[in-house]
Design a protein around this motif. Sequence first.
Motif, PDB file in Angstrom:
ATOM      1  N   VAL A 174       0.844  -1.189   0.000  1.00  0.00           N
ATOM      2  CA  VAL A 174       0.000   0.000   0.000  1.00  0.00           C
ATOM      3  C   VAL A 174       0.882   1.243   0.000  1.00  0.00           C
ATOM      4  CG1 VAL A 174      -1.854   1.244   1.172  1.00  0.00           C
ATOM      5  CG2 VAL A 174      -1.712  -1.262   1.348  1.00  0.00           C
ATOM      6  N   ALA A 175       0.615   2.152  -0.923  1.00  0.00           N
ATOM      7  CA  ALA A 175       1.362   3.410  -0.993  1.00  0.00           C
ATOM      8  C   ALA A 175       0.862   4.380   0.065  1.00  0.00           C
ATOM      9  CB  ALA A 175       1.217   4.025  -2.380  1.00  0.00           C
ATOM     10  N   LEU A 176       1.784   5.142   0.643  1.00  0.00           N
ATOM     11  CA  LEU A 176       1.453   6.206   1.585  1.00  0.00           C
ATOM     12  C   LEU A 176       1.414   7.517   0.799  1.00  0.00           C
ATOM     13  CD1 LEU A 176       3.829   5.183   4.536  1.00  0.00           C
ATOM     14  CD2 LEU A 176       1.519   4.340   4.002  1.00  0.00           C
ATOM     15  N   GLU A 177       0.200   7.961   0.505  1.00  0.00           N
ATOM     16  CA  GLU A 177       0.015   9.105  -0.395  1.00  0.00           C
ATOM     17  C   GLU A 177       0.586  10.393   0.191  1.00  0.00           C
ATOM     18  OE1 GLU A 177      -3.788  11.723  -1.470  1.00  0.00           O
ATOM     19  OE2 GLU A 177      -3.951   9.668  -2.234  1.00  0.00           O
ATOM     20  N   HIS A 178       1.348  11.106  -0.632  1.00  0.00           N
ATOM     21  CA  HIS A 178       1.893  12.399  -0.210  1.00  0.00           C
ATOM     22  C   HIS A 178       0.731  13.371   0.024  1.00  0.00           C
ATOM     23  CE1 HIS A 178       4.280  16.033  -0.038  1.00  0.00           C
ATOM     24  NE2 HIS A 178       5.405  15.344  -0.212  1.00  0.00           N
ATOM     25  N   PRO A 179       0.673  14.042   1.186  1.00  0.00           N
ATOM     26  CA  PRO A 179      -0.489  14.894   1.473  1.00  0.00           C
ATOM     27  C   PRO A 179      -0.592  16.130   0.590  1.00  0.00           C
ATOM     28  CG  PRO A 179       1.192  15.154   3.164  1.00  0.00           C
ATOM     29  CD  PRO A 179       1.610  13.985   2.319  1.00  0.00           C
ATOM     30  N   TYR A 180       0.499  16.501  -0.081  1.00  0.00           N
ATOM     31  CA  TYR A 180       0.467  17.692  -0.935  1.00  0.00           C
ATOM     32  C   TYR A 180       0.515  17.382  -2.425  1.00  0.00           C
ATOM     33  CZ  TYR A 180       1.420  20.003   3.505  1.00  0.00           C
ATOM     34  OH  TYR A 180       1.366  20.431   4.815  1.00  0.00           O
ATOM     35  N   ASP A 181       0.609  16.086  -2.776  1.00  0.00           N
ATOM     36  CA  ASP A 181       0.627  15.691  -4.174  1.00  0.00           C
ATOM     37  C   ASP A 181       0.122  14.252  -4.272  1.00  0.00           C
ATOM     38  OD1 ASP A 181       1.081  15.015  -6.809  1.00  0.00           O
ATOM     39  OD2 ASP A 181       3.129  15.807  -6.880  1.00  0.00           O
ATOM     40  N   SER A 182      -1.140  14.103  -4.639  1.00  0.00           N
ATOM     41  CA  SER A 182      -1.768  12.779  -4.634  1.00  0.00           C
ATOM     42  C   SER A 182      -1.203  11.854  -5.699  1.00  0.00           C
ATOM     43  CB  SER A 182      -3.285  12.913  -4.826  1.00  0.00           C
ATOM     44  OG  SER A 182      -3.578  13.523  -6.075  1.00  0.00           O
ATOM     45  N   THR A 183      -0.369  12.373  -6.608  1.00  0.00           N
ATOM     46  CA  THR A 183       0.256  11.520  -7.618  1.00  0.00           C
ATOM     47  C   THR A 183       1.547  10.893  -7.103  1.00  0.00           C
ATOM     48  OG1 THR A 183       1.598  13.295  -8.628  1.00  0.00           O
ATOM     49  CG2 THR A 183      -0.675  13.010  -9.423  1.00  0.00           C
ATOM     50  N   LYS A 184       1.960  11.248  -5.887  1.00  0.00           N
ATOM     51  CA  LYS A 184       3.214  10.747  -5.333  1.00  0.00           C
ATOM     52  C   LYS A 184       2.957  10.013  -4.020  1.00  0.00           C
ATOM     53  CE  LYS A 184       6.033  14.483  -7.285  1.00  0.00           C
ATOM     54  NZ  LYS A 184       6.946  15.608  -6.973  1.00  0.00           N
ATOM     55  N   ALA A 185       3.922   9.195  -3.631  1.00  0.00           N
ATOM     56  CA  ALA A 185       3.872   8.500  -2.344  1.00  0.00           C
ATOM     57  C   ALA A 185       5.152   8.796  -1.577  1.00  0.00           C
ATOM     58  CB  ALA A 185       3.723   6.999  -2.550  1.00  0.00           C
ATOM     59  N   ILE A 186       5.046   8.881  -0.251  1.00  0.00           N
ATOM     60  CA  ILE A 186       6.247   9.074   0.552  1.00  0.00           C
ATOM     61  C   ILE A 186       6.857   7.731   0.953  1.00  0.00           C
ATOM     62  CG2 ILE A 186       5.295  11.228   1.437  1.00  0.00           C
ATOM     63  CD1 ILE A 186       5.231   9.716   4.234  1.00  0.00           C
ATOM     64  N   VAL A 188       5.904   3.031   1.128  1.00  0.00           N
ATOM     65  CA  VAL A 188       4.948   1.927   1.010  1.00  0.00           C
ATOM     66  C   VAL A 188       5.046   1.055   2.255  1.00  0.00           C
ATOM     67  CG1 VAL A 188       4.954   1.841  -1.520  1.00  0.00           C
ATOM     68  CG2 VAL A 188       6.609   0.474  -0.219  1.00  0.00           C
ATOM     69  N   VAL A 189       3.945   0.395   2.557  1.00  0.00           N
ATOM     70  CA  VAL A 189       3.925  -0.604   3.622  1.00  0.00           C
ATOM     71  C   VAL A 189       3.324  -1.880   3.053  1.00  0.00           C
ATOM     72  CG1 VAL A 189       3.717   1.093   5.479  1.00  0.00           C
ATOM     73  CG2 VAL A 189       1.646   0.099   4.476  1.00  0.00           C
ATOM     74  N   ASP A 277       8.225  -0.864   9.951  1.00  0.00           N
ATOM     75  CA  ASP A 277       9.070  -1.348   8.862  1.00  0.00           C
ATOM     76  C   ASP A 277       8.630  -0.799   7.512  1.00  0.00           C
ATOM     77  OD1 ASP A 277       6.731  -2.732   8.519  1.00  0.00           O
ATOM     78  OD2 ASP A 277       7.630  -4.739   8.609  1.00  0.00           O
ATOM     79  N   ALA A 278       7.927   0.332   7.517  1.00  0.00           N
ATOM     80  CA  ALA A 278       7.538   0.958   6.252  1.00  0.00           C
ATOM     81  C   ALA A 278       8.777   1.310   5.439  1.00  0.00           C
ATOM     82  CB  ALA A 278       6.709   2.208   6.519  1.00  0.00           C
ATOM     83  N   GLU A 279       8.686   1.150   4.131  1.00  0.00           N
ATOM     84  CA  GLU A 279       9.758   1.566   3.225  1.00  0.00           C
ATOM     85  C   GLU A 279       9.482   3.019   2.831  1.00  0.00           C
ATOM     86  OE1 GLU A 279      11.450   0.532  -1.265  1.00  0.00           O
ATOM     87  OE2 GLU A 279       9.942  -0.772  -0.321  1.00  0.00           O
TER      88      GLU A 279
END
Length: 293
Positions: A174-186, A188-189, A277-279
Amino acid sequence: MAIWQFDAIGTRWEIETTAELTAESRAAVSAEIERFDREWSRFRSDSDVTRLGADGGALASADAGAMLDAYRELSRATGGAVNPLVARSLDALGYDAEYSLVAGAPRPAPEVWEERISWTDRIVQAPAPALLDVGALGKGRLVDLVVAALASVPGALVVDAGGDMRARGAQTRVALEHPYDSTKAIGVVTLADGALCASAINRRAWGDGLHHVLDARTGLPVRTWAATWALAPDAMRADAVATALFFDGGPELAAAWGVEWVRMSTDGRVERSPGCDAELFLAGVTDAPAPQN
């Protein structure tokens, strides 16, 4: 995996299962969502919560004890920042049943909220009108209820309610969505048997700096943290910790509950719990100190 998508409680749901769900299973899910919404939604004029807010009295629900016991711990851990009587504070800023989105003066929630309501496992009582908002953990609770409604369905499943999700027997990245850019992730877990819930100030936001995560003590939106993610065995506790992490005391509550987490500040700093252990893709990630006994 078979996928069933639908809209309910103001969000998009997606349920993935090994085999297509039967009509009976879908009906059970729909009935449980409708039951929970009819009891706890402050956006419905016919809900039990709305009636309690208008008249006081009693609200009968099998969810009362679990949710309000958790709220008690949330409130104490955050010094009163999380409070189930925050509904009028949200109304004051325009996030009301009519979705007026017109902000008035901030309104702090009642500080001594435990004197306004009482509860048992199945009943909430209010001697005077008391409008509840269970948004800090209610969607997570409902995800758990939907998973329980599908207990007899064989194979793996993933229930995702607008980003609050729980998996059973399925390993999902699951991607952790960047709060200021929904096309990016900070980052994954990997979610296997457990839940991931997230909260962010860009969701349910309106106006300049107005969003749904309020400090009940001031009636104002939070400013320090932009997004949070919490991993727990059940979605209600993950949802609750995702809310608590916007405030001092949130990491300590997460440690007490055995919940791992990530959070991102409004100036771009990222912090995570010692055992998470999130990447994560960003530089400068800080591991929070281990809790002291």
